[in-house]
Scaffold this motif. Structure first.
Motif, PDB file in Angstrom:
ATOM      1  N   GLY A 163       7.728   9.651   0.176  1.00 36.85           N
ATOM      2  CA  GLY A 163       8.059  11.172   0.101  1.00 36.85           C
ATOM      3  C   GLY A 163       9.007  11.558   0.901  1.00 36.85           C
ATOM      4  O   GLY A 163       9.821  10.774   1.727  1.00 36.85           O
ATOM      5  N   ALA A 164       9.473  12.680   0.713  1.00 36.27           N
ATOM      6  CA  ALA A 164      10.724  13.558   1.367  1.00 36.27           C
ATOM      7  C   ALA A 164      10.363  13.312   2.782  1.00 36.27           C
ATOM      8  O   ALA A 164      11.371  13.683   3.778  1.00 36.27           O
ATOM      9  N   ASP A 165       9.034  13.397   3.200  1.00 36.93           N
ATOM     10  CA  ASP A 165       8.637  13.463   4.585  1.00 36.93           C
ATOM     11  C   ASP A 165       8.720  12.166   5.343  1.00 36.93           C
ATOM     12  O   ASP A 165       8.511  11.976   6.436  1.00 36.93           O
ATOM     13  N   GLY A 166       9.014  10.885   4.542  1.00 34.98           N
ATOM     14  CA  GLY A 166       9.301   9.699   4.902  1.00 34.98           C
ATOM     15  C   GLY A 166       7.992   8.666   5.156  1.00 34.98           C
ATOM     16  O   GLY A 166       8.191   7.679   5.186  1.00 34.98           O
ATOM     17  N   ASN A 167       7.041   9.570   4.857  1.00 38.26           N
ATOM     18  CA  ASN A 167       5.565   8.706   4.538  1.00 38.26           C
ATOM     19  C   ASN A 167       5.490   8.312   3.127  1.00 38.26           C
ATOM     20  O   ASN A 167       6.339   8.716   2.240  1.00 38.26           O
ATOM     21  N   PHE A 168       4.869   7.131   3.113  1.00 41.63           N
ATOM     22  CA  PHE A 168       4.299   6.608   1.601  1.00 41.63           C
ATOM     23  C   PHE A 168       3.135   7.198   1.124  1.00 41.63           C
ATOM     24  O   PHE A 168       2.365   7.343   1.915  1.00 41.63           O
ATOM     25  N   TYR A 169       3.017   7.185  -0.075  1.00 43.66           N
ATOM     26  CA  TYR A 169       2.010   7.674  -1.000  1.00 43.66           C
ATOM     27  C   TYR A 169       1.508   6.855  -1.760  1.00 43.66           C
ATOM     28  O   TYR A 169       2.391   6.242  -2.554  1.00 43.66           O
ATOM     29  N   GLY A 170       0.282   6.452  -2.331  1.00 35.95           N
ATOM     30  CA  GLY A 170      -0.118   5.524  -3.112  1.00 35.95           C
ATOM     31  C   GLY A 170      -1.634   5.870  -3.682  1.00 35.95           C
ATOM     32  O   GLY A 170      -2.272   6.712  -3.153  1.00 35.95           O
ATOM     33  N   ALA A 200      -5.364   4.140  -4.689  1.00 32.50           N
ATOM     34  CA  ALA A 200      -6.442   2.899  -4.708  1.00 32.50           C
ATOM     35  C   ALA A 200      -7.257   3.162  -6.031  1.00 32.50           C
ATOM     36  O   ALA A 200      -7.962   4.360  -6.085  1.00 32.50           O
ATOM     37  N   SER A 201      -7.633   2.091  -6.767  1.00 36.52           N
ATOM     38  CA  SER A 201      -8.292   2.230  -7.744  1.00 36.52           C
ATOM     39  C   SER A 201      -9.839   2.331  -7.453  1.00 36.52           C
ATOM     40  O   SER A 201     -10.585   2.935  -8.467  1.00 36.52           O
ATOM     41  N   MET A 202     -10.264   2.015  -6.350  1.00 39.52           N
ATOM     42  CA  MET A 202     -11.702   2.376  -5.848  1.00 39.52           C
ATOM     43  C   MET A 202     -11.761   2.935  -4.403  1.00 39.52           C
ATOM     44  O   MET A 202     -10.731   3.211  -3.809  1.00 39.52           O
ATOM     45  N   GLY A 203     -12.822   2.941  -3.990  1.00 38.02           N
ATOM     46  CA  GLY A 203     -13.036   3.669  -2.560  1.00 38.02           C
ATOM     47  C   GLY A 203     -12.716   5.252  -2.426  1.00 38.02           C
ATOM     48  O   GLY A 203     -12.919   5.929  -3.775  1.00 38.02           O
ATOM     49  N   GLY A 204     -12.712   5.574  -1.552  1.00 34.05           N
ATOM     50  CA  GLY A 204     -12.902   7.240  -1.471  1.00 34.05           C
ATOM     51  C   GLY A 204     -14.068   7.479  -1.189  1.00 34.05           C
ATOM     52  O   GLY A 204     -15.028   6.956  -1.281  1.00 34.05           O
ATOM     53  N   LEU A 205     -14.661   8.967  -1.425  1.00 32.60           N
ATOM     54  CA  LEU A 205     -15.767   9.373  -1.057  1.00 32.60           C
ATOM     55  C   LEU A 205     -16.718   9.338  -2.143  1.00 32.60           C
ATOM     56  O   LEU A 205     -17.832   8.962  -1.903  1.00 32.60           O
ATOM     57  N   SER A 206     -16.281   8.902  -3.218  1.00 34.78           N
ATOM     58  CA  SER A 206     -17.126   8.991  -4.521  1.00 34.78           C
ATOM     59  C   SER A 206     -16.742   7.562  -5.003  1.00 34.78           C
ATOM     60  O   SER A 206     -17.802   6.975  -6.088  1.00 34.78           O
ATOM     61  N   ASN A 207     -16.250   6.463  -4.170  1.00 33.30           N
ATOM     62  CA  ASN A 207     -15.863   5.216  -4.757  1.00 33.30           C
ATOM     63  C   ASN A 207     -15.248   4.947  -6.176  1.00 33.30           C
ATOM     64  O   ASN A 207     -15.419   4.107  -7.046  1.00 33.30           O
ATOM     65  N   LEU A 208     -14.660   6.261  -6.679  1.00 34.19           N
ATOM     66  CA  LEU A 208     -13.663   6.178  -7.826  1.00 34.19           C
ATOM     67  C   LEU A 208     -12.395   6.407  -7.641  1.00 34.19           C
ATOM     68  O   LEU A 208     -11.444   6.434  -8.864  1.00 34.19           O
ATOM     69  N   GLY A 209     -11.819   5.987  -6.327  1.00 37.88           N
ATOM     70  CA  GLY A 209     -10.615   5.955  -6.201  1.00 37.88           C
ATOM     71  C   GLY A 209     -10.126   7.060  -5.366  1.00 37.88           C
ATOM     72  O   GLY A 209     -10.766   8.138  -5.157  1.00 37.88           O
ATOM     73  N   SER A 210      -9.012   6.903  -5.042  1.00 35.43           N
ATOM     74  CA  SER A 210      -8.371   7.845  -3.946  1.00 35.43           C
ATOM     75  C   SER A 210      -6.841   7.872  -3.933  1.00 35.43           C
ATOM     76  O   SER A 210      -6.086   6.967  -4.558  1.00 35.43           O
ATOM     77  N   ILE A 211      -6.226   8.962  -3.214  1.00 35.53           N
ATOM     78  CA  ILE A 211      -4.806   8.930  -2.854  1.00 35.53           C
ATOM     79  C   ILE A 211      -4.688   8.852  -1.545  1.00 35.53           C
ATOM     80  O   ILE A 211      -5.287   9.674  -0.762  1.00 35.53           O
ATOM     81  N   PHE A 212      -4.057   8.136  -0.903  1.00 31.65           N
ATOM     82  CA  PHE A 212      -3.714   7.909   0.544  1.00 31.65           C
ATOM     83  C   PHE A 212      -2.226   8.292   0.921  1.00 31.65           C
ATOM     84  O   PHE A 212      -1.215   8.179   0.134  1.00 31.65           O
ATOM     85  N   LEU A 213      -1.955   8.712   2.100  1.00 36.35           N
ATOM     86  CA  LEU A 213      -0.972   8.783   2.884  1.00 36.35           C
ATOM     87  C   LEU A 213      -0.706   7.546   4.087  1.00 36.35           C
ATOM     88  O   LEU A 213      -1.632   7.435   4.606  1.00 36.35           O
ATOM     89  N   LEU A 214       0.512   6.964   4.026  1.00 32.07           N
ATOM     90  CA  LEU A 214       0.557   6.093   5.043  1.00 32.07           C
ATOM     91  C   LEU A 214       1.837   6.154   5.727  1.00 32.07           C
ATOM     92  O   LEU A 214       2.914   6.244   5.113  1.00 32.07           O
ATOM     93  N   THR A 215       1.815   6.027   6.972  1.00 33.31           N
ATOM     94  CA  THR A 215       3.051   5.900   7.850  1.00 33.31           C
ATOM     95  C   THR A 215       3.501   4.604   8.085  1.00 33.31           C
ATOM     96  O   THR A 215       2.657   3.554   7.736  1.00 33.31           O
ATOM     97  N   THR A 216       4.863   4.485   8.468  1.00 37.56           N
ATOM     98  CA  THR A 216       5.136   3.251   8.767  1.00 37.56           C
ATOM     99  C   THR A 216       4.675   2.433   9.887  1.00 37.56           C
ATOM    100  O   THR A 216       4.649   1.150   9.934  1.00 37.56           O
ATOM    101  N   ASN A 217       4.065   3.194  10.574  1.00 38.73           N
ATOM    102  CA  ASN A 217       3.272   2.732  11.913  1.00 38.73           C
ATOM    103  C   ASN A 217       2.047   2.473  11.694  1.00 38.73           C
ATOM    104  O   ASN A 217       1.076   2.020  12.684  1.00 38.73           O
ATOM    105  N   GLY A 218       1.469   2.421  10.651  1.00 38.54           N
ATOM    106  CA  GLY A 218       0.209   1.983  10.228  1.00 38.54           C
ATOM    107  C   GLY A 218      -0.979   3.112  10.179  1.00 38.54           C
ATOM    108  O   GLY A 218      -2.273   2.820  10.021  1.00 38.54           O
TER     109      GLY A 218
END
Length: 454
Positions: free
Chosen positions: A100-107, A109-127
């Motif tokens: 993203g424009a903020d330098g973080n990565f967005y992706g 996941a096909s499963m997991g999350g609160l309902s185990n139906l998938g999620s969108i996550f934000l990931l920084t380069t430091n983990g």
């Protein structure tokens, strides 16, 4: 400076002897970089190159919890795990990351999350990882493709299932995580969009559905940013288009289907913006089978892609495809170097192509990361075209390539070890280049013309 093929002649009176050597051929260089071992991930997805020059990606399995990982890799193949998915922050990520424009990565996941139906996550380069959205079914289910960052700063994507008709959705997500479900597929207009979107030159989004539409074989669709869908073409000769579309430099769209075609080994197809459909390639096992990844077009106009199976070892291939359908198999995987590539290639800033395989490698078959490049053939060797004696001078011409550098050299006797340059090097301005030597009336010399390469 190195010499490549030369033309040579001997001038004694009016006798001319000449020879040429064949040019070098184009080279394909394949370099394995990483073999996953389960602990550091398994079944890697497509890569993306970050602003720092490193490559980032996810694996669908492996890691501390067996639910996948996110990793960083340097250009020389040093891998570092960033995070292991644990279910609450997502599980089994399947699409490529986007920065993203903020330098973080967005992706996604096909499963997991609160309902185990998938999620969108934000990931920084430091983990640091944050689950910024969990799918609920109503707003989508099982996002199997990555996100597309729109020109408006928002993210766009699809889910494979869920929505009002449980056949998948098209959504917009604001940078803060607010989700707007813009469209629910209902089957008649396509169903189960597996791979991602491409932004067309007209400002609309384009994608393919796995099934549904007129023949229940899937479709290519156009989606406006506001969520209005139009079917561009309903498939009739393709089955299971897992791969996403790309828009070529000719404004047409290109994609691949995992099955279908003459021998049911998959196809590569072209769709015009107006809906005209053309099958470019029918895979036949020998040249590959089951293409599951999208194509990459480079500045040379060719497309590059992978097949999941087929080839010399039935473990998948790398191929080059011209827009006229001419396919060249560049490489067949053999297992230890990787097996079953299922995601697309990317072109790195260093001029290498990078990709992953789902299985194979040297650490238990958990997949690999590789790179390759294709070296262009050198210009053809120079060939003497004429030699003319005029008084005390010898004038000769040779074939050339405009812009290439040539050096005329001579010897007085063949048993001499070294050649002597005849004047400075010459940069050719057209297909024929000339030079002359004030040899005198009775001297003997042997000549050659060398093509000089850096």
């Amino acid at each position: 400076m190195r010499y490549i093929t030369t033309a040579a002649c001997r001038f004694i009176g009016t006798l001319l002897l000449s020879f040429t050597v064949s040019p070098l051929h184009a080279g394909f260089n394949f370099i394995p970089l990483v073999s996953f071992n389960g602990t550091n991930g398994a079944t890697p997805n497509a890569l993306v190159q970050g602003a720092d020059g490193n490559f980032y990606g996810t694996s669908g399995y492996g890691g501390v919890y067996g639910k996948g990982t996110a990793f960083m890799m340097t250009t020389n193949g040093v891998l570092a795990n960033i995070v292991s998915f644990d279910g609450t922050n997502g599980a089994q990520p399947s699409g490529p990351l986007v920065q993203g424009a903020d330098g973080n990565f967005y992706g996604t996941a096909s499963m997991g999350g609160l309902s185990n139906l998938g999620s969108i996550f934000l990931l920084t380069t430091n983990g640091a990882i944050s689950n910024i959205l969990s799918f609920t079914g109503t707003n989508g289910d099982t996002p199997t493709s990555g996100l597309l960052l729109g020109g408006d700063g928002n993210f766009y994507g699809t889910t494979y299932a869920g929505g009002a008709y449980e056949q998948g959705t098209f959504f917009q997500m604001l940078p803060g995580g607010t989700l707007n479900t813009l469209y629910s597929f209902d089957g008649t207009n396509g169903a189960l969009p597996y791979d991602g979107l491409v932004k067309g030159s007209d400002g609309n989004f384009y994608g393919a559905t796995f099934t549904g539409s007129t023949n229940n074989l899937g479709s290519v669709y156009q989606m406006t940013p506001a969520g209005s869908l139009s079917t561009v073409v309903a498939f009739s000769d393709t089955l299971y288009p897992f791969a996403g579309l790309i828009q070529g430099t000719d404004s047409n769209f290109y994609g691949a289907s995992q099955y279908g075609g003459v021998s049911n080994n998959g196809t590569v197809f072209q769709v015009t913006p107006g809906g005209a459909f053309n099958t470019l390639v029918y895979f036949n096992m020998t040249n590959g089978s089951q293409p599951s990844a999208g194509l990459l077009q480079t500045t040379n106009g060719n497309f590059y892609g992978t097949t999941y199976a087929g080839g010399a070892n039935n473990q998948g291939t790398l191929y080059q495809l011209a827009t006229n359908g001419n396919l060249v198999t560049l490489y067949s995987f053999s297992g230890t170097d990787g097996a079953n590539p299922s995601v697309g290639l990317i072109l790195g800033n260093d001029g290498y192509y990078y990709g992953t395989t789902s299985f194979g490698g040297t650490n238990g078959g958990s997949g690999t990361i590789f790179r390759f490049n294709i070296t262009a053939p050198p210009p053809p060797p120079p060939v003497f075209l004429s030699i003319v004696r005029a008084g005390g001078s010898v004038n000769f011409t040779w074939s050339a390539v405009a812009g290439q550098t040539y050096q005329v050299q001579y010897k007085s006797a063949l048993n001499q070890t070294n050649w002597t340059n005849l004047g400075p090097a010459i940069i050719a301005s057209n297909a024929v280049t000339t030079n002359s030597d004030a040899i005198g009336l009775n001297a003997q010399r042997f000549y050659r013309v060398a093509l000089l390469l850096p």
